[in-house]
Write a protein that holds these residues in place. Structure first.
Motif, PDB file in Angstrom:
ATOM      1  N   HIS A   1      42.011  39.286  42.063  1.00 34.17           N
ATOM      2  CA  HIS A   1      43.029  40.360  41.970  1.00 34.17           C
ATOM      3  C   HIS A   1      42.549  41.671  42.620  1.00 34.17           C
ATOM      4  O   HIS A   1      41.674  41.644  43.476  1.00 34.17           O
TER       5      HIS A   1
ATOM      6  N   GLU B   1      42.136  42.596  34.050  1.00 29.24           N
ATOM      7  CA  GLU B   1      41.284  41.542  34.616  1.00 29.24           C
ATOM      8  C   GLU B   1      40.628  41.991  35.922  1.00 29.24           C
ATOM      9  O   GLU B   1      39.447  41.737  36.153  1.00 29.24           O
TER      10      GLU B   1
ATOM     11  N   HIS C   1      37.103  35.145  37.925  1.00 29.27           N
ATOM     12  CA  HIS C   1      38.327  35.551  37.222  1.00 29.27           C
ATOM     13  C   HIS C   1      38.108  35.512  35.707  1.00 29.27           C
ATOM     14  O   HIS C   1      37.094  35.014  35.229  1.00 29.27           O
ATOM     15  N   CYS C   2      39.111  36.024  34.974  1.00 33.20           N
ATOM     16  CA  CYS C   2      39.179  35.824  33.528  1.00 33.20           C
ATOM     17  C   CYS C   2      40.506  35.132  33.248  1.00 33.20           C
ATOM     18  O   CYS C   2      41.502  35.399  33.916  1.00 33.20           O
TER      19      CYS C   2
HETATM   20 ZN   LIG Z   1      42.849  35.841  37.597  1.00 31.97          ZN
END
Ligand SMILES: [Zn+2]
Length: 494
Positions: free
Chosen positions: A322, A337, A390-391
């Protein structure tokens, strides 16, 4: 009767005259090969015999005469008419033979299948890819593979944002509308015959090059059991009778072909090493090029690197998911995030660098960046592997959900597994090792690529962990250990 006799005597007389002329003219020179009216081959040999001790010239250039009296020369013909003059000189005797050879490039003799095309034809744009079906979850339909630009295919049907296109007689696929252009009515899809093949080493890659008449669609299949890459080229008939393969190849054991259907040709590439370092398929003109990366040289070295330098000589592409307008998941307390991802990739960078590895980050600050830009950056940099951090989000907010890693291509499973095993040492719940994952940054085959979903931001206990800088450092240290394990595994397999 009298007339017929007269005619016969003329014929007999004429043939005697020509015979004697012939024998008079060719006392010291005779051409035994290459005196032809036309040919389809650019390389042309003239072979002849002249009386021993002659001086022989072909097109005014002196030619070696062997002890036997024979001589020969290789000519590279131009398209169209080529004049050839062969001359032999001995003492005062000079003899010449002059003739012309017409060289016309060969066109394959096999006829194109006669089909009346009543359907429109589309041509691919940059970034195009094929889908198996119409799909429909948040990640989009399942992808077959990317496709080079400039490939024509018949349009069979329209399905919302996708076109159903024909690859070959028995195979169709779907392609997003935005990646094709509809051609003017009356355009035909292509059909090609294969020309020459070569398999050669170029820099840190082995390259298989298959000459075609036009750009044809292809589908790629990776066979982990037999350690092969199989590229099916659609709308193609084999017209090749050999495959030139050099012996200095590093990644490819051999290349083989199989005309598996009347209009589908399989290029079968047997690989040498157990672990993959990526490959790409693209067109150069109308030649299909399958380029396979070598295992990095540094891993083949015999010297035992101390664990301090376990990642030395390797180049990692690390992506913070992101950024900018794309915030990603937002936790109950409002953590974004994109910010967590960015903080963690800096920690991972430090871990990798402390082991001697080099790192390039896709984004270094809070900016918008498309998947194509991230992918292009890593390809241009020639990184050895890619990790996207990522989370996760979703599921039960009151329980631990867990950590997970993802791969799209089967050859990247061992890497994803090594990283997951290490992260689980932090007593996290196991959310899984997920294969065939349809996420754009793990879609390229150019390098090994995996996605790491640390923990769930939507889970209250995990949100608490993710909020701690100490935990972020711990989990990134585990990711780096996973990379180290993987590299050890690769080294011991060589
Ligand atoms: Zn993500």
């Amino acid at each position: 009767m009298k007339q017929i006799l007269k005619l016969l005597s003329i014929i007999v007389l004429a043939s005697i005259t020509s015979l004697s002329l012939y024998s008079q003219e060719n006392r010291i020179l005779r051409i035994v090969r290459g005196k032809v009216d036309s040919t389809a081959s650019k390389v042309h040999f003239i072979v002849g015999v002249a009386e021993k001790g002659s001086q022989v010239y072909v097109n005014k250039a002196s030619v070696k005469q062997y002890e036997t009296g024979s001589f020969g020369v290789e000519l590279l013909l131009e398209e169209g008419e080529n004049s050839v003059e062969v001359e032999a000189k001995k003492g005062d005797t000079v003899e010449k033979e002059s003739f012309t050879i017409y060289y016309k490039k060969k066109k394959p003799v096999v006829a194109e299948p006669s089909t009346t095309y009543t359907l429109p034809v589309v041509v691919t744009k940059r970034g195009a890819y094929l889908n198996y079906g119409v799909g429909g979850d948040r990640l989009g339909g399942a992808k077959i593979n990317f496709l080079a630009q400039g490939i024509k295919m018949e349009l069979l049907a329209v399905e919302e944002s996708l076109y159903k296109v024909k690859l070959s007689e028995n195979r169709y696929a779907y392609i997003p509308k935005k990646f094709v252009e509809i051609l003017p009515f009356g355009e035909k899809p292509n059909f090609s015959h294969t020309g020459s093949w070569t398999v050669s080493k170029f820099g840190n890659r082995d390259i298989v090059r298959v000459s075609l008449e036009e750009r044809q669609p292809y589908t790629i299949y990776r066979d982990p059991q037999l350690n092969r890459i199989v590229v099916d080229i659609h709308g193609v008939a084999c017209n090749s009778n050999w495959i030139t393969q050099y012996l200095n190849l590093e990644a490819i054991e051999y290349v083989h072909l199989n005309q598996k259907e009347s209009d589908v040709l399989s290029v079968i590439i047997k690989l040498k090493d157990k672990y993959s370092w990526g490959y790409s398929v693209d067109y150069s003109g109308t030649a299909l090029e399958i380029s396979v990366r070598h295992t990095p040289d540094v891993l083949k070295g015999k010297s035992k690197t101390r664990s301090k330098n376990s990642l030395a000589g390797l180049y990692f592409g690390i992506d913070a998911g992101h950024g900018g307008k794309s915030t990603g998941a937002v936790s109950p307390s409002g953590m974004k995030e994109k910010d967590l991802n960015l903080a963690m990739v800096y920690m991972l960078k430090e871990e990798i660098e402390s082991r001697g590895g080099r790192v390039i980050l896709s984004r270094t600050e809070d900016i918008d960046m498309t998947m194509q830009e991230r992918k292009d950056l890593f390809i241009n940099e020639g990184v050895d592997m890619v990790l996207s951090v990522h989370c996760n989000a979703g599921g039960n907010p009151l329980t631990q959900m867990g950590t997970s890693t993802y791969y799209r291509h089967i050859e990247n499973r061992p890497l994803a597994k090594s990283v997951l095993k290490r992260m689980l040492e932090l007593n996290l719940k196991n959310f899984g090792l997920v294969g065939n994952f349809n996420f754009s940054l793990v879609a390229p085959t150019d390098f090994p690529a995996i996605l790491v979903e640390t923990l769930f931001m939507s889970s209250l206990p995990e949100e608490e962990q993710l909020a701690s800088e100490e935990f972020q450092k711990k989990i990134m240290a585990k990711v780096a250990l996973g990379l180290e394990d993987y590299i050890k595994m690769v080294k011991s397999s060589l």
